[in-house]
Write a protein that holds these residues in place. Structure first.
Motif, PDB file in Angstrom:
ATOM      1  N   UNK A 125       0.813  -1.218   0.000  1.00 28.33           N
ATOM      2  CA  UNK A 125       0.000   0.000   0.000  1.00 28.33           C
ATOM      3  C   UNK A 125       0.847   1.269   0.000  1.00 28.33           C
ATOM      4  N   UNK A 126       1.955   1.288   0.732  1.00 28.35           N
ATOM      5  CA  UNK A 126       2.784   2.498   0.780  1.00 28.35           C
ATOM      6  C   UNK A 126       3.261   2.900  -0.606  1.00 28.35           C
ATOM      7  N   UNK A 127       3.694   1.916  -1.389  1.00 27.62           N
ATOM      8  CA  UNK A 127       4.152   2.216  -2.740  1.00 27.62           C
ATOM      9  C   UNK A 127       3.042   2.776  -3.602  1.00 27.62           C
ATOM     10  N   UNK A 128       1.836   2.247  -3.453  1.00 29.31           N
ATOM     11  CA  UNK A 128       0.693   2.771  -4.205  1.00 29.31           C
ATOM     12  C   UNK A 128       0.434   4.225  -3.837  1.00 29.31           C
ATOM     13  N   UNK A 129       0.487   4.511  -2.543  1.00 32.22           N
ATOM     14  CA  UNK A 129       0.243   5.884  -2.093  1.00 32.22           C
ATOM     15  C   UNK A 129       1.319   6.839  -2.618  1.00 32.22           C
ATOM     16  N   UNK A 130       2.561   6.368  -2.636  1.00 34.34           N
ATOM     17  CA  UNK A 130       3.648   7.209  -3.149  1.00 34.34           C
ATOM     18  C   UNK A 130       3.476   7.481  -4.643  1.00 34.34           C
ATOM     19  N   UNK A 175      -6.246  10.519  -2.471  1.00 32.06           N
ATOM     20  CA  UNK A 175      -5.264   9.941  -3.396  1.00 32.06           C
ATOM     21  C   UNK A 175      -5.976   9.201  -4.529  1.00 32.06           C
ATOM     22  N   UNK A 176      -5.188   8.657  -5.431  1.00 35.94           N
ATOM     23  CA  UNK A 176      -5.724   7.851  -6.522  1.00 35.94           C
ATOM     24  C   UNK A 176      -5.748   6.371  -6.205  1.00 35.94           C
ATOM     25  N   UNK A 177      -5.625   6.031  -4.924  1.00 37.38           N
ATOM     26  CA  UNK A 177      -5.632   4.634  -4.487  1.00 37.38           C
ATOM     27  C   UNK A 177      -7.011   4.307  -3.904  1.00 37.38           C
TER      28      UNK A 177
END
Length: 264
Positions: A125-130, A175-177
């Motif tokens: 999830x962290x990578x998606x948010x970044x 965000x776009x997530x």
């Protein structure tokens, strides 16, 4: 609607058979690179061969791992550090009387059905948010809302998935997530087909008659009045993973054939 996920990587856990393989196939059809997972490498290879036969241009990777363990879950981000789409489908189920369900049974179900998704979401999830884009989908069940008395332990883990899914969605605000849950009802996966075939043999019915009778007796509120196909469930999941589903977040989306009697 043209769903195009070309250039994106999708990880579908428990995707060697059933709903998971149908989801993997559906995502491969959109152009995404799909990571197929299962406990046994031979089954992973077989699933990839089946998907490739249906979609010759499919871009696939396969990883065998026991996702009911922390070490098994760690194998996936070690091999594939980032994914754009994570479908937490892996899980187990069994019929068992509540009084015969041991602590070990409860812990095994939480490890496989809940913690696998928790661990992988934590990893990805962290990578998606970044990157400001991503999709996480938990495959729950209508049993999350209608706890089955003959498998309370299973139903509770599916309810817990809804809580985790909604909680993670709160972390994506602005965000776009997106993080959502999909709740299938009775679905004619390979395991269900074998179950129905055994009923048909015992009762002298055709498989179709046995399936219809099972749904009528055990899910009398079903509006569909039949088992859903794995592709019907996968269609919902593929949409939720799409760019077009950007406004759907924190939702529990039912593909239960109307079994759950509610307007919400």
């Amino acid at each position: 609607m043209n769903i195009d996920l070309s250039g994106l990587t999708a990880l579908v856990t428990g995707s060697t058979t059933g709903i998971g393989r149908a989801i993997a196939t559906g995502l491969a059809r959109t152009g995404a690179e799909v990571v197929v997972t299962g406990r046994v490498q031979a089954n992973v290879d077989k699933a990839m061969a089946s998907i490739s036969q249906a979609i010759p241009a499919a871009r696939l990777r396969g990883i065998a791992a026991d996702l009911s363990t922390a070490d098994g879950c760690a194998r996936l981000p070690a091999a594939i550090p980032d994914v754009d789409i994570l479908v937490n489908n892996a899980g187990i189920f069994s019929l068992k009387d509540f009084f015969d369900t041991t602590d070990d049974d409860w812990e095994a179900f939480f490890a496989a059905n809940l913690m696998s998704g928790v661990r992988l979401s934590r990893a990805y999830l962290k990578g998606m948010l970044q990157r400001n884009w991503g999709r996480i989908v938990f495959i729950s069940s209508e049993s999350a809302l209608n706890i089955p008395p003959d498998m309370i332990h299973y139903g509770v883990t599916k309810t817990a998935q809804l809580g985790v899914s909604r909680g993670l969605a709160e972390l994506t605000a602005g965000t776009g997530v997106t993080v959502n849950a999909v709740l299938p009802g009775p679905t004619l996966s390979e395991g269900a087909e074998e179950f129905v075939a055994s009923i048909a043999k015992q009762t002298g019915q055709t498989a179709e008659q046995a399936a219809a009778a099972f749904v009528k007796e055990n899910r009398p509120t079903s509006l569909l009045q039949r088992f859903a196909t794995v592709d019907e469930v996968a269609n919902m999941v593929v949409y939720v993973c799409s760019k077009q589903a950007s406004a759907t977040n924190g939702a529990a989306l039912r593909v239960d054939g109307g079994v759950v009697r509610t307007i919400a």
